[in-house]
Design a protein around this motif. Structure first.
Motif, PDB file in Angstrom:
ATOM      1  N   ILE A 225       0.838  -1.203   0.000  1.00  0.00           N
ATOM      2  CA  ILE A 225       0.000   0.000   0.000  1.00  0.00           C
ATOM      3  C   ILE A 225       0.870   1.248   0.000  1.00  0.00           C
ATOM      4  N   GLN A 226       2.001   1.207   0.722  1.00  0.00           N
ATOM      5  CA  GLN A 226       2.904   2.356   0.718  1.00  0.00           C
ATOM      6  C   GLN A 226       3.459   2.601  -0.678  1.00  0.00           C
ATOM      7  N   ALA A 227       3.762   1.542  -1.400  1.00  0.00           N
ATOM      8  CA  ALA A 227       4.252   1.699  -2.776  1.00  0.00           C
ATOM      9  C   ALA A 227       3.176   2.330  -3.655  1.00  0.00           C
ATOM     10  N   PHE A 228       1.951   1.880  -3.509  1.00  0.00           N
ATOM     11  CA  PHE A 228       0.831   2.461  -4.261  1.00  0.00           C
ATOM     12  C   PHE A 228       0.674   3.951  -3.946  1.00  0.00           C
ATOM     13  N   LYS A 229       0.746   4.307  -2.671  1.00  0.00           N
ATOM     14  CA  LYS A 229       0.605   5.705  -2.265  1.00  0.00           C
ATOM     15  C   LYS A 229       1.736   6.563  -2.825  1.00  0.00           C
ATOM     16  N   SER A 230       2.942   6.018  -2.798  1.00  0.00           N
ATOM     17  CA  SER A 230       4.100   6.788  -3.281  1.00  0.00           C
ATOM     18  C   SER A 230       3.997   7.086  -4.772  1.00  0.00           C
ATOM     19  N   VAL A 231       3.561   6.085  -5.553  1.00  0.00           N
ATOM     20  CA  VAL A 231       3.406   6.301  -6.995  1.00  0.00           C
ATOM     21  C   VAL A 231       2.345   7.372  -7.259  1.00  0.00           C
ATOM     22  N   CYS A 232       1.225   7.313  -6.540  1.00  0.00           N
ATOM     23  CA  CYS A 232       0.158   8.305  -6.723  1.00  0.00           C
ATOM     24  C   CYS A 232       0.635   9.699  -6.350  1.00  0.00           C
ATOM     25  N   THR A 233       1.386   9.807  -5.242  1.00  0.00           N
ATOM     26  CA  THR A 233       1.900  11.112  -4.819  1.00  0.00           C
ATOM     27  C   THR A 233       2.863  11.684  -5.853  1.00  0.00           C
ATOM     28  N   SER A 234       3.742  10.834  -6.396  1.00  0.00           N
ATOM     29  CA  SER A 234       4.699  11.303  -7.398  1.00  0.00           C
ATOM     30  C   SER A 234       3.987  11.821  -8.642  1.00  0.00           C
ATOM     31  N   HIS A 235       2.940  11.105  -9.093  1.00  0.00           N
ATOM     32  CA  HIS A 235       2.155  11.567 -10.241  1.00  0.00           C
ATOM     33  C   HIS A 235       1.517  12.922  -9.941  1.00  0.00           C
ATOM     34  N   TRP A 236       0.952  13.033  -8.762  1.00  0.00           N
ATOM     35  CA  TRP A 236       0.268  14.276  -8.383  1.00  0.00           C
ATOM     36  C   TRP A 236       1.226  15.459  -8.365  1.00  0.00           C
ATOM     37  N   GLN A 237       2.436  15.236  -7.847  1.00  0.00           N
ATOM     38  CA  GLN A 237       3.388  16.338  -7.764  1.00  0.00           C
ATOM     39  C   GLN A 237       3.973  16.682  -9.136  1.00  0.00           C
ATOM     40  N   ARG A 238       4.183  15.681  -9.979  1.00  0.00           N
ATOM     41  CA  ARG A 238       4.632  15.981 -11.340  1.00  0.00           C
ATOM     42  C   ARG A 238       3.551  16.751 -12.099  1.00  0.00           C
ATOM     43  N   GLN A 239       2.287  16.434 -11.812  1.00  0.00           N
ATOM     44  CA  GLN A 239       1.167  17.142 -12.436  1.00  0.00           C
ATOM     45  C   GLN A 239       1.228  18.632 -12.113  1.00  0.00           C
ATOM     46  N   GLN A 240       1.815  18.969 -10.951  1.00  0.00           N
ATOM     47  CA  GLN A 240       1.947  20.374 -10.552  1.00  0.00           C
ATOM     48  C   GLN A 240       3.283  20.979 -10.968  1.00  0.00           C
ATOM     49  N   GLY A 241       4.080  20.212 -11.708  1.00  0.00           N
ATOM     50  CA  GLY A 241       5.381  20.707 -12.126  1.00  0.00           C
ATOM     51  C   GLY A 241       6.428  20.629 -11.046  1.00  0.00           C
ATOM     52  N   LEU A 242       6.234  19.755 -10.059  1.00  0.00           N
ATOM     53  CA  LEU A 242       7.156  19.624  -8.943  1.00  0.00           C
ATOM     54  C   LEU A 242       7.888  18.296  -9.018  1.00  0.00           C
ATOM     55  N   ALA A 243       9.056  18.257  -8.386  1.00  0.00           N
ATOM     56  CA  ALA A 243       9.750  16.977  -8.241  1.00  0.00           C
ATOM     57  C   ALA A 243       9.012  16.152  -7.199  1.00  0.00           C
ATOM     58  N   ALA A 244       9.055  14.833  -7.342  1.00  0.00           N
ATOM     59  CA  ALA A 244       8.432  13.970  -6.345  1.00  0.00           C
ATOM     60  C   ALA A 244       8.977  14.329  -4.968  1.00  0.00           C
ATOM     61  N   SER A 245       8.093  14.505  -3.981  1.00  0.00           N
ATOM     62  CA  SER A 245       8.513  15.069  -2.700  1.00  0.00           C
ATOM     63  C   SER A 245       9.584  14.237  -2.004  1.00  0.00           C
ATOM     64  N   VAL A 246       9.518  12.895  -2.113  1.00  0.00           N
ATOM     65  CA  VAL A 246      10.508  12.085  -1.410  1.00  0.00           C
ATOM     66  C   VAL A 246      11.902  12.282  -1.985  1.00  0.00           C
ATOM     67  N   ASP A 247      11.990  12.737  -3.245  1.00  0.00           N
ATOM     68  CA  ASP A 247      13.276  12.972  -3.881  1.00  0.00           C
ATOM     69  C   ASP A 247      13.643  14.451  -3.927  1.00  0.00           C
ATOM     70  N   ARG A 248      12.829  15.288  -3.281  1.00  0.00           N
ATOM     71  CA  ARG A 248      13.078  16.725  -3.285  1.00  0.00           C
ATOM     72  C   ARG A 248      14.213  17.057  -2.310  1.00  0.00           C
ATOM     73  N   SER A 249      15.164  17.852  -2.750  1.00  0.00           N
ATOM     74  CA  SER A 249      16.246  18.288  -1.881  1.00  0.00           C
ATOM     75  C   SER A 249      15.746  19.423  -0.995  1.00  0.00           C
ATOM     76  N   ILE A 250      15.895  19.283   0.306  1.00  0.00           N
ATOM     77  CA  ILE A 250      15.403  20.315   1.213  1.00  0.00           C
ATOM     78  C   ILE A 250      16.261  21.572   1.153  1.00  0.00           C
ATOM     79  N   SER A 251      17.433  21.479   0.512  1.00  0.00           N
ATOM     80  CA  SER A 251      18.288  22.666   0.418  1.00  0.00           C
ATOM     81  C   SER A 251      17.641  23.771  -0.406  1.00  0.00           C
ATOM     82  N   VAL A 252      16.678  23.412  -1.283  1.00  0.00           N
ATOM     83  CA  VAL A 252      16.033  24.438  -2.108  1.00  0.00           C
ATOM     84  C   VAL A 252      15.127  25.332  -1.267  1.00  0.00           C
ATOM     85  N   ASP A 253      14.829  24.920  -0.051  1.00  0.00           N
ATOM     86  CA  ASP A 253      13.938  25.706   0.798  1.00  0.00           C
ATOM     87  C   ASP A 253      14.677  26.501   1.867  1.00  0.00           C
TER      88      ASP A 253
END
Length: 388
Positions: free
Chosen positions: A109-137
């Motif tokens: 289920i965690q794998a399913f959730k992660s794939v859905c989240t990555s799609h959602w964030q790419r839909q917004q023009g963002l990098a998948a959050s788990v792979d986002r570098s916090i240094s940009v903030d």
């Protein structure tokens, strides 16, 4: 193998072995979400599931669910997906584990959730959050010292959100906004299938969700959910038609398990037959509502007759009613006709012992619920809905 912070609903159950489960996932920040996955375009049609129109994100979630068996086969996990539905702010799906796995259900289920989240964030023009570098903030105002230090320490390799603890991720998401949060809540709900009949009931429940949502929207007074209703000196969670509390006559149905003299099952005695006839007569005369927790066999028979025939009923239950709780189909449909109010006392286990038996035992709970039923029958005031 993946790791999951999920705490299983059924401790002791083997989530690596064969089994079938009803899964419920809710959108993160659900109370603020209107139509994330779907919307209903035809509120008058109570039977056509196709009136639930998927958003683009809903289509992604649905397709990801359908591809789960293929995605898991790569890791040697054999699963099958059955019914699913993308509601506006949550997802239901039935999944079957076909043979023992190296992964747990939580990992899948965690794998399913992660794939859905990555799609959602790419839909917004963002990098998948788990792979986002916090240094940009780092330039964001209010960035806590621990996060700034972590980002700077790993500046060369990039400190990723996946490296933060759960508590740190929650604080991070609160700082950077909704778009960087996971699509679904951290936790989820699973119901373990007991047998074939239960499996069919799970699938029927999933398929019936759109109809239930339409009914709640079309009949708000009959489908009212109140987390805190004050009736006399007690507070209840409530679902259904609150107007039943104002009916002219409320009759409690309370039955012994056994006849006090003969020892027969009470529902098989002449005394019970006579009482039931009196209850039915009062109902047919009008302005009468039955009040019962439906615990003993005799109480259950009368409760079920009310549900089957549409007689007015106030049903007390020991299970709490929270923001996301919903009744099963029979009681849900009774609510839709305005014939049912479900009440769940918030402080049931604090009402006191019964005959020396602790108040948190089923014995004392059942006796105390009948005490509450008697109180409700004598209540002739106005129920107060507390907004908290």
């Amino acid at each position: 193998m993946m790791t999951s912070a999920y705490r299983p609903r059924n401790p002791g159950h083997d989530y690596y072995g064969r089994g079938t489960y009803l899964i419920t996932l809710v959108v993160s920040g659900r109370e603020r979400v209107l139509s994330f996955f779907s919307d209903n375009k035809d509120g008058e049609n109570l039977t056509n599931r196709k009136t639930l129109v998927l958003t683009h994100l809903g289509e992604v979630v649905a397709n990801t669910w359908l591809r789960t068996p293929e995605a898991q086969a790569v890791h040697g996990n054999r699963v099958r997906v059955h019914a699913y539905v993308c509601m506006p702010d949550h997802f239901h799906g039935v999944i079957e584990v076909l043979e023992p796995m190296a992964w747990s259900l939580g990992d899948i289920i965690q794998a399913f959730k992660s794939v859905c989240t990555s799609h959602w964030q790419r839909q917004q023009g963002l990098a998948a959050s788990v792979d986002r570098s916090i240094s940009v903030d780092l330039k964001e105002e209010g960035m806590p010292a621990w996060l700034r230090e972590k980002a700077q320490r790993y500046a060369n390799e990039g400190a990723l959100i996946r490296n933060l603890s759960k508590k740190q991720r929650q604080e991070y998401y609160a700082l950077v906004g909704r778009s960087q949060q996971p699509l679904f809540d951290d936790n989820y709900d699973d119901t373990v299938c007991l047998d074939e009949r239960h499996r069919k009931a799970m699938i029927a429940y999933v398929n019936d969700n759109p109809r239930r949502a339409i009914l709640r929207r079309l009949l708000p007074e009959y489908m009212r959910r109140c987390l805190h209703v004050r009736i006399g000196n007690r507070s209840y969670g409530a679902f259904g038609n609150l107007f039943l509390l104002r009916w002219a006559r409320k009759i409690q149905v309370q039955c012994h398990r056994k006849h006090p003299i003969t020892g027969q099952p009470y529902e098989e005695t002449v005394d019970y037959t006579n009482e039931r006839r009196q209850w039915e007569t009062a109902i047919m005369e009008g302005c009468t509502v039955i009040v019962t927790p439906g615990i003993s066999a005799g109480e259950r028979l009368m409760k079920n007759e009310c549900l089957d025939k549409g007689f007015p009923l106030i049903h007390l239950q020991k299970e709490p009613i929270d923001f996301f709780w919903k009744p099963e189909r029979q009681r849900f449909d009774a609510c839709a006709t305005g014939a049912l109010l479900i009440l769940a006392p918030w402080e049931l286990d604090q009402m006191g012992d019964v005959a020396g038996v602790p108040s948190d035992s089923d014995y004392s709970r059942f006796h105390n619920m009948n005490t509450l039923a008697a109180e409700i029958c004598s209540f002739d005031g106005e129920a107060k809905i507390m907004m908290r």
